[in-house]
Motif scaffolding. Structure first.
Motif, PDB file in Angstrom:
ATOM      1  N   GLU A  53      69.932 -27.860-124.277  1.00 22.65           N
ATOM      2  CA  GLU A  53      69.111 -28.794-123.500  1.00 22.65           C
ATOM      3  C   GLU A  53      69.043 -28.357-122.041  1.00 22.65           C
ATOM      4  OE1 GLU A  53      66.739 -32.174-122.853  1.00 22.65           O
ATOM      5  OE2 GLU A  53      67.364 -31.096-124.662  1.00 22.65           O
ATOM      6  N   LEU A  54      70.167 -27.867-121.518  1.00 24.84           N
ATOM      7  CA  LEU A  54      70.185 -27.396-120.130  1.00 24.84           C
ATOM      8  C   LEU A  54      69.269 -26.191-119.956  1.00 24.84           C
ATOM      9  CD1 LEU A  54      71.608 -28.111-117.480  1.00 24.84           C
ATOM     10  CD2 LEU A  54      73.342 -26.417-118.037  1.00 24.84           C
ATOM     11  N   GLU A  55      69.302 -25.253-120.905  1.00 26.73           N
ATOM     12  CA  GLU A  55      68.425 -24.096-120.833  1.00 26.73           C
ATOM     13  C   GLU A  55      66.959 -24.505-120.949  1.00 26.73           C
ATOM     14  OE1 GLU A  55      69.724 -21.535-123.914  1.00 26.73           O
ATOM     15  OE2 GLU A  55      71.486 -20.777-122.812  1.00 26.73           O
ATOM     16  N   ARG A  56      66.697 -25.493-121.806  1.00 23.85           N
ATOM     17  CA  ARG A  56      65.317 -25.973-121.951  1.00 23.85           C
ATOM     18  C   ARG A  56      64.819 -26.584-120.647  1.00 23.85           C
ATOM     19  NH1 ARG A  56      62.679 -30.534-122.815  1.00 23.85           N
ATOM     20  NH2 ARG A  56      64.615 -31.735-122.796  1.00 23.85           N
ATOM     21  N   LEU A  57      65.671 -27.396-120.009  1.00 22.73           N
ATOM     22  CA  LEU A  57      65.278 -28.021-118.742  1.00 22.73           C
ATOM     23  C   LEU A  57      65.066 -26.966-117.654  1.00 22.73           C
ATOM     24  CD1 LEU A  57      67.668 -31.116-118.729  1.00 22.73           C
ATOM     25  CD2 LEU A  57      65.207 -31.102-119.172  1.00 22.73           C
ATOM     26  N   ARG A  58      65.938 -25.940-117.643  1.00 25.49           N
ATOM     27  CA  ARG A  58      65.774 -24.867-116.649  1.00 25.49           C
ATOM     28  C   ARG A  58      64.477 -24.105-116.884  1.00 25.49           C
ATOM     29  NH1 ARG A  58      71.921 -22.352-116.744  1.00 25.49           N
ATOM     30  NH2 ARG A  58      72.922 -23.967-115.438  1.00 25.49           N
ATOM     31  N   GLU A  59      64.163 -23.833-118.159  1.00 30.32           N
ATOM     32  CA  GLU A  59      62.929 -23.119-118.470  1.00 30.32           C
ATOM     33  C   GLU A  59      61.709 -23.954-118.092  1.00 30.32           C
ATOM     34  OE1 GLU A  59      60.532 -19.994-119.867  1.00 30.32           O
ATOM     35  OE2 GLU A  59      62.664 -20.128-119.330  1.00 30.32           O
ATOM     36  N   GLU A  60      61.763 -25.267-118.369  1.00 25.72           N
ATOM     37  CA  GLU A  60      60.659 -26.141-117.982  1.00 25.72           C
ATOM     38  C   GLU A  60      60.505 -26.181-116.465  1.00 25.72           C
ATOM     39  OE1 GLU A  60      61.383 -29.933-119.683  1.00 25.72           O
ATOM     40  OE2 GLU A  60      60.809 -29.338-121.726  1.00 25.72           O
ATOM     41  N   ASP A  61      61.644 -26.222-115.759  1.00 22.90           N
ATOM     42  CA  ASP A  61      61.578 -26.234-114.298  1.00 22.90           C
ATOM     43  C   ASP A  61      61.019 -24.925-113.768  1.00 22.90           C
ATOM     44  OD1 ASP A  61      62.321 -27.537-111.721  1.00 22.90           O
ATOM     45  OD2 ASP A  61      63.629 -25.792-111.546  1.00 22.90           O
ATOM     46  N   ARG A  62      61.400 -23.801-114.392  1.00 24.51           N
ATOM     47  CA  ARG A  62      60.873 -22.499-113.972  1.00 24.51           C
ATOM     48  C   ARG A  62      59.371 -22.417-114.208  1.00 24.51           C
ATOM     49  NH1 ARG A  62      59.401 -17.834-116.085  1.00 24.51           N
ATOM     50  NH2 ARG A  62      59.789 -18.574-118.190  1.00 24.51           N
ATOM     51  N   LEU A  63      58.924 -22.876-115.384  1.00 25.84           N
ATOM     52  CA  LEU A  63      57.492 -22.860-115.676  1.00 25.84           C
ATOM     53  C   LEU A  63      56.728 -23.771-114.729  1.00 25.84           C
ATOM     54  CD1 LEU A  63      57.569 -22.935-119.586  1.00 25.84           C
ATOM     55  CD2 LEU A  63      57.019 -20.997-118.129  1.00 25.84           C
ATOM     56  N   ARG A  64      57.340 -24.920-114.399  1.00 26.10           N
ATOM     57  CA  ARG A  64      56.681 -25.844-113.477  1.00 26.10           C
ATOM     58  C   ARG A  64      56.533 -25.215-112.094  1.00 26.10           C
ATOM     59  NH1 ARG A  64      58.440 -28.859-109.682  1.00 26.10           N
ATOM     60  NH2 ARG A  64      60.614 -28.470-110.248  1.00 26.10           N
ATOM     61  N   ARG A  65      57.587 -24.528-111.641  1.00 33.25           N
ATOM     62  CA  ARG A  65      57.496 -23.866-110.333  1.00 33.25           C
ATOM     63  C   ARG A  65      56.456 -22.758-110.349  1.00 33.25           C
ATOM     64  NH1 ARG A  65      63.207 -24.014-110.579  1.00 33.25           N
ATOM     65  NH2 ARG A  65      63.227 -21.775-110.986  1.00 33.25           N
ATOM     66  N   GLU A  66      56.410 -21.993-111.453  1.00 36.81           N
ATOM     67  CA  GLU A  66      55.410 -20.929-111.553  1.00 36.81           C
ATOM     68  C   GLU A  66      53.998 -21.500-111.538  1.00 36.81           C
ATOM     69  OE1 GLU A  66      56.168 -18.553-114.928  1.00 36.81           O
ATOM     70  OE2 GLU A  66      57.912 -17.520-114.068  1.00 36.81           O
TER      71      GLU A  66
END
Length: 311
Positions: A53-66
């Motif tokens: 779940e933590l990795e998923r949230l980090r990936e979503e945050d990275r995609l959102r920043r991109e």
């Protein structure tokens, strides 16, 4: 005899009770052990779920920043003022900074940025686009590489030269970037000189290391696409000057792509982006001022025509 039988029966019952108690204790310990194993497994599953779940949230945050960064770039691009548009406004307003098309062409030729009108027939068909990329890269980052800017004709002559001096000069500068970005020490080459004779082996070692890393990460398809094994064999088995021009251009293109990911290049690109943003802001201000002057000029001209008709 009856007493002895009664006594023996009592001992048997006592032993049976002890064995039963021992069995119960053993079963209780087994149940506790199974419970500890079950709880441990549940904790491991919970940790794995939490990590996922933590990795998923980090990936979503990275995609959102991109996506946010991409949207900002698009918004900046939408408000970009083209040089040609600004020059036209300069010409219409008779601005002192107006530059004619002939003068602009002369200025670009003076700094070695004159583009070729047609592909050079001396270059192999498959190497023309890569040669153009190398030409633009070497001229754009010439100051950082310590490389003199060349016109297209001189650049093509350098590509076709038998001594490969142009290739050696670029490769030495690029390999230096790769190894300085890789090694934290002040001597990334471990005392080995970096020159036209040593860079092929240093680059081969770097490509081999990159291939091993990509294999460990399951990126063998990317290694094949980058032709890492093929280029390693070329650099190891053949003298660089004996390679085909198409292969020399392909190896240099890969070296450029790798160097663009180094910290030195990233810092340079960030500085250029900041400078471009400031230039665009100045252009937008100049454009707004020219538009205001144009509107004011049209308004004064209309008033003058009205006065002339009334007269």
């Amino acid at each position: 005899a009856a007493a002895r039988r009664a006594k023996g029966k009592g001992k048997g019952q006592m032993m049976s009770a002890k064995q039963e108690l021992k069995q119960r204790r053993h079963e209780a310990r087994e149940r506790e052990k199974e419970e500890r194993v079950r709880r441990k497994k549940e904790q491991e599953v919970a940790k794995a779920k939490h990590k996922h779940e933590l990795e998923r949230l980090r990936e979503e945050d990275r995609l959102r920043r991109e996506q946010q960064k991409h949207a900002e770039k698009l918004s900046q691009r939408a408000s970009t003022v083209e040089d040609q548009e600004l020059q036209q406004l300069y010409s219409l307003a008779r601005h002192p900074r107006a530059v004619s098309a002939e003068k602009e062409k002369e200025q670009r030729a003076a700094v070695g940025l004159a583009a070729c009108d047609a592909p050079d027939p001396r270059l192999p068909e498959g190497a023309v686009s890569e040669a153009l990329e190398i030409f633009e890269f070497s001229n754009f980052f010439g100051e950082l590489l310590g490389f003199k800017r060349l016109g297209w004709e001189d650049f093509v002559a350098g590509l076709l030269a038998s001594d490969c001096f142009l290739f050696h000069s670029l490769h030495v500068a690029l390999v230096r970037m790769l190894f300085h970005d890789l090694a934290p020490s002040d001597q990334p080459f471990l005392g080995r000189p970096l020159n036209a004779l040593t860079w092929p082996e240093l680059l081969r070692q770097f490509l081999r290391m990159l291939e091993i890393e990509q294999h460990q990460e399951g990126l063998d398809t990317l290694s094949t696409k980058m032709r890492l094994s093929e280029f390693c064999r070329m650099l190891e088995a053949e003298r660089y000057e004996d390679l085909k021009l198409r292969d020399r251009v392909a190896i240099l293109t890969l070296n450029i792509e790798l160097a663009l990911d180094t910290q030195v290049m990233r810092n340079r690109l960030d500085a250029l982006c900041d400078h471009a943003a400031l230039v665009q802001a100045d252009k937008r201000q100049e454009l707004a001022a020219l538009l205001r002057e144009s509107k004011e000029g049209k308004g004064e001209g209309g008033e003058a025509r009205e006065e002339a008709r009334e007269a």
